[in-house]
Design an enzyme around this catalytic site. Structure first.
Site, mmCIF file in Angstrom:
data_model
loop_
_atom_site.group_PDB
_atom_site.id
_atom_site.type_symbol
_atom_site.label_atom_id
_atom_site.label_comp_id
_atom_site.label_asym_id
_atom_site.label_seq_id
_atom_site.Cartn_x
_atom_site.Cartn_y
_atom_site.Cartn_z
ATOM 1 N N HIS A 120 42.403 11.712 1.246
ATOM 2 C CA HIS A 120 41.008 11.342 2.094
ATOM 3 C C HIS A 120 40.171 11.024 1.046
ATOM 4 C CE1 HIS A 120 39.983 15.536 1.551
ATOM 5 N NE2 HIS A 120 38.858 15.170 1.941
ATOM 6 N N ASP A 122 35.953 11.424 1.527
ATOM 7 C CA ASP A 122 35.250 12.304 2.672
ATOM 8 C C ASP A 122 34.574 11.426 3.613
ATOM 9 O OD1 ASP A 122 35.826 14.843 1.503
ATOM 10 O OD2 ASP A 122 34.088 14.852 -0.056
ATOM 11 N N HIS A 269 40.962 12.239 -2.616
ATOM 12 C CA HIS A 269 41.211 13.621 -3.271
ATOM 13 C C HIS A 269 42.046 14.338 -2.255
ATOM 14 C CE1 HIS A 269 37.356 14.174 -1.074
ATOM 15 N NE2 HIS A 269 37.832 15.425 -1.016
ATOM 16 N N ARG A 284 30.249 22.961 -0.792
ATOM 17 C CA ARG A 284 30.286 21.843 -1.006
ATOM 18 C C ARG A 284 28.888 20.982 -0.636
ATOM 19 N NH1 ARG A 284 34.040 17.525 1.612
ATOM 20 N NH2 ARG A 284 32.245 16.668 2.822
HETATM 21 C C1 SIN Z 1 37.337 18.943 0.056
HETATM 22 O O1 SIN Z 1 35.941 18.646 -0.130
HETATM 23 O O2 SIN Z 1 37.803 17.721 1.051
HETATM 24 C C2 SIN Z 1 37.958 19.878 -0.432
HETATM 25 C C3 SIN Z 1 38.345 19.811 -1.619
HETATM 26 C C4 SIN Z 1 38.902 21.151 -2.109
HETATM 27 O O3 SIN Z 1 38.555 22.180 -1.769
HETATM 28 O O4 SIN Z 1 39.367 20.932 -3.371
#
Ligand code: SIN
Length: 293
Positions: A120, A122, A269, A284
């Site tokens: 995806h 974000d 990612h 995050r």
């Molecule tokens: C995310 O922000 O999508 C999670 C990425 C992760 O935990 O590596």
């Protein structure tokens, strides 16, 4: 998975960039296509103007950048994010107490799922999706828990000229409903009546680099507008598979106190949840972005 082997060598050939040297940081590339570890920056302190400009350049040139051994308090993590723009508040995920912009990332033995397990970009369901995300991991499992990143410039560049012509001008729906409803119930989050839903160009132009990037992802994109439903489904299926080709990817192995900063406008990612019953956790901070064009 689509094969990118043509009759005459690989169909995708990366154009190496020949950038001027950096003065305040050093760059160690993970692959020729995307990803670089940065040394020489201490994110626990405010950055000088030159280093800030070099980090911005490193992000533009490498799409996702990594820092090791950083001591980031919640306040410093937020301040580092704010240096790149206003901060985004996630429409569904839980946040640290008193810090709505500090999203909790955590999976442990009791988790029914981990954040971001599928490919995806974000919150692409927002009308103005986030420009970048800055993830700080503080607890790592003994093995696993890597994050994979993929260049959507490379994915676009590797499409055939006929497919590029077909996609030109098409718009797709990105819907947060399926991604978010009920997803955080185990963490005590009550669902919102509605989640964001937006329409974005299937190919977007990056506002900084001017490069074209494929902008559909399996996590949020549900429908290409203006074509029959079965055609939309088939084209999206092809584009999702194509975008997830290993040739466009790098894979980051976390250590405690590592930071990853990725550009959601040109990168997808996915997080690997291969470490159950161990714990992986961190925070995050997400930087607001513009309406894709
Ligand atoms: C995310 O922000 O999508 C999670 C990425 C992760 O935990 O590596």
């Amino acid at each position: 998975m689509s094969s990118l082997i043509g009759n005459n060598g690989p169909r995708y050939r990366h154009q190496a960039n020949t950038s001027v040297p950096y003065e305040t940081i050093a760059i160690d590339k993970l692959t020729p296509i995307l990803g670089a570890e940065i040394t020489g920056a201490d994110l626990s302190r405010p950055l000088g103007n030159q280093q800030m400009a070099e980090i911005q350049r490193a992000l533009a040139e490498n799409l996702v950048i990594f820092f090791r051994d950083q001591e980031l308090s919640p306040e410093r993590h937020l301040a580092f994010g704010r240096a790149f723009g206003k901060l985004h508040v996630h429409p569904a995920a839980p946040h640290a107490p008193g810090h709505p912009e500090l999203m909790i990332i955590r999976a442990d033995k009791d988790s029914p799922r981990a954040n971001g397990e599928g490919w995806h970009s974000d919150v692409s369901c927002d009308a103005e999706p986030p420009m970048g995300s800055i993830l700080y991991i503080t607890t790592c499992p003994p093995h696993g828990g890597d994050t994979l990143f993929a260049s959507m410039y490379a994915a676009y560049d590797a499409l055939s000229d006929r497919m590029k012509a077909y996609l030109d001008g098409l718009v797709a729906v990105h819907d947060g409903e399926a991604a978010y409803r009920g997803t955080y119930a185990n963490l005590g989050v009550t669902d919102k009546p509605v989640y964001p839903r937006a329409e974005h160009p299937v190919v977007r132009t990056h506002p900084v680099t001017g490069r074209k990037a494929l902008y559909v992802n399996r996590g949020f994109t549900t429908r290409i507008l203006g074509v029959p439903r079965d055609e939309s489904q088939a084209i999206l299926g092809y584009l999702f598979d194509h975008a997830e080709n290993e040739l466009f990817q790098c894979r980051f192995r976390w250590q405690e106190k590592s930071v990853a900063f990725w550009d959601n406008r040109c990168v997808q990612h996915r997080a690997m949840w291969d470490y159950w019953p161990h714990t992986r956790s961190g925070f995050r901070v997400t930087v607001q972005g513009d309406r894709p064009v």
